[in-house]
Design an enzyme around this catalytic site. Structure first.
Site, mmCIF file in Angstrom:
data_model
loop_
_atom_site.group_PDB
_atom_site.id
_atom_site.type_symbol
_atom_site.label_atom_id
_atom_site.label_comp_id
_atom_site.label_asym_id
_atom_site.label_seq_id
_atom_site.Cartn_x
_atom_site.Cartn_y
_atom_site.Cartn_z
ATOM 1 N N LYS A 108 0.872 -1.182 0.000
ATOM 2 C CA LYS A 108 0.000 0.000 0.000
ATOM 3 C C LYS A 108 0.904 1.224 0.000
ATOM 4 O O LYS A 108 1.820 1.315 0.819
ATOM 5 C CB LYS A 108 -0.873 -0.039 1.254
ATOM 6 C CG LYS A 108 -1.991 0.968 1.303
ATOM 7 C CD LYS A 108 -2.955 0.557 2.399
ATOM 8 C CE LYS A 108 -3.960 1.641 2.713
ATOM 9 N NZ LYS A 108 -4.859 1.216 3.790
ATOM 10 N N ASP A 120 -1.870 10.438 -5.969
ATOM 11 C CA ASP A 120 -0.447 10.227 -6.274
ATOM 12 C C ASP A 120 -0.004 8.779 -6.064
ATOM 13 O O ASP A 120 1.143 8.432 -6.331
ATOM 14 C CB ASP A 120 0.425 11.173 -5.434
ATOM 15 C CG ASP A 120 0.277 10.921 -3.938
ATOM 16 O OD1 ASP A 120 -0.507 10.029 -3.541
ATOM 17 O OD2 ASP A 120 0.952 11.624 -3.160
ATOM 18 N N ASP A 247 -16.483 -0.737 0.546
ATOM 19 C CA ASP A 247 -15.174 -1.138 0.002
ATOM 20 C C ASP A 247 -14.171 -1.393 1.121
ATOM 21 O O ASP A 247 -13.073 -1.883 0.859
ATOM 22 C CB ASP A 247 -14.629 -0.074 -0.959
ATOM 23 C CG ASP A 247 -14.579 1.307 -0.333
ATOM 24 O OD1 ASP A 247 -15.629 1.784 0.130
ATOM 25 O OD2 ASP A 247 -13.489 1.899 -0.276
ATOM 26 N N ASN A 248 -14.539 -1.068 2.352
ATOM 27 C CA ASN A 248 -13.654 -1.332 3.482
ATOM 28 C C ASN A 248 -14.211 -2.445 4.369
ATOM 29 O O ASN A 248 -13.829 -2.555 5.530
ATOM 30 C CB ASN A 248 -13.451 -0.064 4.313
ATOM 31 C CG ASN A 248 -12.693 1.014 3.535
ATOM 32 O OD1 ASN A 248 -11.934 0.703 2.622
ATOM 33 N ND2 ASN A 248 -12.904 2.262 3.888
ATOM 34 N N ASP A 257 -8.454 -1.842 6.286
ATOM 35 C CA ASP A 257 -8.380 -0.414 5.934
ATOM 36 C C ASP A 257 -8.519 0.485 7.158
ATOM 37 O O ASP A 257 -9.582 1.038 7.439
ATOM 38 C CB ASP A 257 -9.380 -0.051 4.826
ATOM 39 C CG ASP A 257 -8.821 -0.457 3.469
ATOM 40 O OD1 ASP A 257 -7.726 -1.039 3.418
ATOM 41 O OD2 ASP A 257 -9.481 -0.186 2.447
HETATM 42 P P1 AMP Z 1 -9.712 4.493 1.499
HETATM 43 O O1 AMP Z 1 -10.451 5.671 2.013
HETATM 44 O O2 AMP Z 1 -8.294 4.387 1.983
HETATM 45 O O3 AMP Z 1 -10.449 3.211 1.700
HETATM 46 O O4 AMP Z 1 -9.535 4.716 -0.059
HETATM 47 C C1 AMP Z 1 -10.614 4.895 -0.925
HETATM 48 C C2 AMP Z 1 -10.122 4.866 -2.361
HETATM 49 O O5 AMP Z 1 -9.223 5.945 -2.627
HETATM 50 C C3 AMP Z 1 -9.373 3.615 -2.743
HETATM 51 O O6 AMP Z 1 -9.736 3.360 -4.068
HETATM 52 C C4 AMP Z 1 -7.929 4.020 -2.624
HETATM 53 O O7 AMP Z 1 -7.082 3.214 -3.408
HETATM 54 C C5 AMP Z 1 -7.986 5.448 -3.144
HETATM 55 N N1 AMP Z 1 -6.874 6.289 -2.672
HETATM 56 C C6 AMP Z 1 -6.705 6.802 -1.432
HETATM 57 N N2 AMP Z 1 -5.563 7.549 -1.377
HETATM 58 C C7 AMP Z 1 -4.997 7.504 -2.611
HETATM 59 C C8 AMP Z 1 -3.808 8.070 -3.201
HETATM 60 N N3 AMP Z 1 -2.966 8.823 -2.502
HETATM 61 N N4 AMP Z 1 -3.568 7.815 -4.510
HETATM 62 C C9 AMP Z 1 -4.405 7.051 -5.232
HETATM 63 N N5 AMP Z 1 -5.529 6.498 -4.739
HETATM 64 C C10 AMP Z 1 -5.832 6.709 -3.441
HETATM 65 MG MG MG Z 2 -10.263 1.312 1.438
#
Ligand code: AMP
Ligand code: MG
Length: 484
Positions: A108, A120, A247-248, A257
């Site tokens: 990750k 990014d 998704d989590n 997550d």
């Molecule tokens: P999360 O809130 O961590 O569950 O992420 C939600 C979505 O945003 C997922 O598809 C992650 O892969 C994407 N995501 C979060 N941070 C980034 C990042 N810095 N660059 C690319 N995708 C991100």
């Molecule tokens: Mg997630």
């Protein structure tokens, strides 16, 4: 030799993943390797500490025999449907055969993928360390969770509000398939893909469902049962996941997550940590309801598999989801009775457990300190130890008298209570303090000390007594670290 030798996800329908590979980093360094986890797995650390191992974990080397992938999924975020999410900054390296069965290894923060949506693809070192710490705390508590195997400092800056050191987390899981994976299959790929995904999950993780008359109905019940147990266990230690988007939510029932999650200090059923959760959707007490909401989204994706007649399918789905709340309630109250050391009288005990939580809420008493103290009182500490926690003791004496009348007092009551009542949790102010030292001063000492203490949270060594205490007013964390 690279132990990440296989990748069962390659058997999934083609649009369940992409062939994205990690993007190289500047001057990577293996900051932490979880030796205890490798020992549990029965896997030597040699490869992980080798130049080749560092190359693979930092994204600088690609194993062409077993190339990485990025997983596709959809999801409901804070109740809003997002048709396509996917791992924007994570790469699935495949699985390792371990003494505990096969586990996924995923990076990750290893660079942008097709799902990055302008992001990014990177992670701050602080967010990586935070996930490491909290997931290992969860494991120490005996709660199902993804695990943290290694932390790589990338040597590159990550730009958030200001430049911050970048990190990559290598995490393991029994599976990274989420409710959102099913939503992607159903919403974007069609019934055949949902069937393939469901069959894959049954074969890999729910073999007991394979022989059922309606294996997909059975799968839904089994997934619900694991979530009911998981959410009950979270709540019993005051854990708030913070971002229970579909998704989590893991199909196999592991905590996954770790974002702005935290363990609460003073008990408050409406407690929320995440500053992005403005409406308290994912508050402590709302978690079972959200679990059911998410499972309902899963059930929707399975409808075509449940019956060819849509009314029948809905009826089957409803019937399969019906046991979720009772299963949660049973697990949660059994856990509370255990925390309180009660004789096994569910009727009386459950009412008393509710009264206890109400008392804690009313007086804003620290949940962990309270149950830790009560465990000591069940041993040889005086009742006064509980009374001392309250500045206003009205009603508390009466509560204690009642507790004495419903508690068990055999020789090992205190020991049984101890197994349900951690002495030390990952308190947010200690977590933030450890992350600050690690990232601002390059000092991992507080981080390693806290992580070490949380490996066995049911015992607190005298030198770690400071980790038990709730934050002083000036130590309180007002905005939970949300930097990603
Ligand atoms: P999360 O809130 O961590 O569950 O992420 C939600 C979505 O945003 C997922 O598809 C992650 O892969 C994407 N995501 C979060 N941070 C980034 C990042 N810095 N660059 C690319 N995708 C991100
Ligand atoms: Mg997630």
């Amino acid at each position: 030799m690279n132990p990440i030798a296989v990748n069962s996800y390659r058997a999934l329908p083609e649009h369940m993943f992409t062939g994205d590979i990690p993007v190289a980093t500047g001057s990577p360094q293996l900051l932490i390797l979880n030796d205890g986890l490798l020992q549990d797995y029965g896997i030597a650390d040699t490869w992980f500490r080798s130049a080749e191992g560092l190359g693979v974990l930092s994204g600088n080397a690609i194993n062409s025999d077993n190339p990485p992938m990025a997983m596709a999924y959809a999801g409901h975020q804070f109740g809003q449907r997002v048709p396509l999410l996917g791992d924007g900054r994570a790469h699935m390296l495949g699985q390792m055969h371990t003494a505990n069965g096969n586990v996924d290894v995923q990076l990750k923060g290893s660079g942008p993928t097709a799902f990055a949506r302008g992001g990014d693809g990177r992670a701050t070192l602080a967010s990586v360390l935070r996930e490491y710490l909290v997931s290992e705390a969860m494991a120490g508590l005996g709660i199902p969770t993804t695990r943290s195997l290694a932390v790589i400092a990338t040597g590159d800056a990550v730009y958030r509000e200001e430049p911050e050191p970048g990190g990559i987390l290598a995490r393991t899981a029994r599976s990274h398939i989420r409710v959102g994976s099913f939503q992607h299959a159903a919403g974007n790929l069609g019934d055949e893909a949902v069937k393939a995904l469901a069959d894959y999950m049954i074969e890999q993780h729910f073999p007991q469902c394979a022989a059922a008359d309606n294996r997909y109905a059975d799968l839904l019940v089994a997934v619900g049962e694991r979530q009911a147990q998981l959410i009950a266990q979270w709540m019993l230690v005051g854990f708030i996941h913070g971002v229970m988007n579909t998704d989590n939510m893991s199909i196999v029932g592991e905590t996954i997550d770790f974002g702005p999650c935290a363990f609460m200090d003073e008990f408050n059923a409406d407690k929320v940590f995440s500053s992005i959760d403005r409406h308290g959707r994912y508050a402590w007490a709302k978690q079972p309801g959200i679990g059911l909401w998410n499972l309902t989204r899963l059930a929707e994706t399975l409808l075509p598999l449940l019956s060819s007649d849509s009314d029948t399918a809905v009826r089957i789905a409803e019937a399969q989801l019906a046991p979720f709340m009772p299963a949660f309630q049973a697990a949660f109250y059994a856990g509370l009775r255990k925390k309180l050391g009660l004789r096994d009288q569910a009727e009386v005990g459950n009412g008393f457990a509710d009264e206890t939580l109400a008392l804690l809420g009313e007086h804003a008493i620290d949940m962990t300190v309270f149950f830790d103290t009560l465990t000591r009182v069940a041993g040889d500490a005086p009742d006064g130890a509980v009374l001392e926690l309250f500045s206003d003791t009205a009603g508390v004496q009466q509560w204690l008298t009642q507790w004495h009348s419903v508690r068990a007092d055999d020789a090992d009551t205190a020991q049984r209570m101890r197994r349900a009542n951690p002495a030390v949790i990952a308190r947010n102010h200690r977590v933030e303090e450890a992350l600050r030292a690690a990232t601002a001063r390059n000092d991992l000492t507080p981080f390693l000390r806290l992580t070490g203490a949380l490996q066995n949270p049911f015992h607190c060594a005298p030198e770690n007594a400071d980790l038990q205490t709730p934050p002083l007013p000036e130590e309180r964390v007002t905005a939970t670290f949300c930097g990603t």
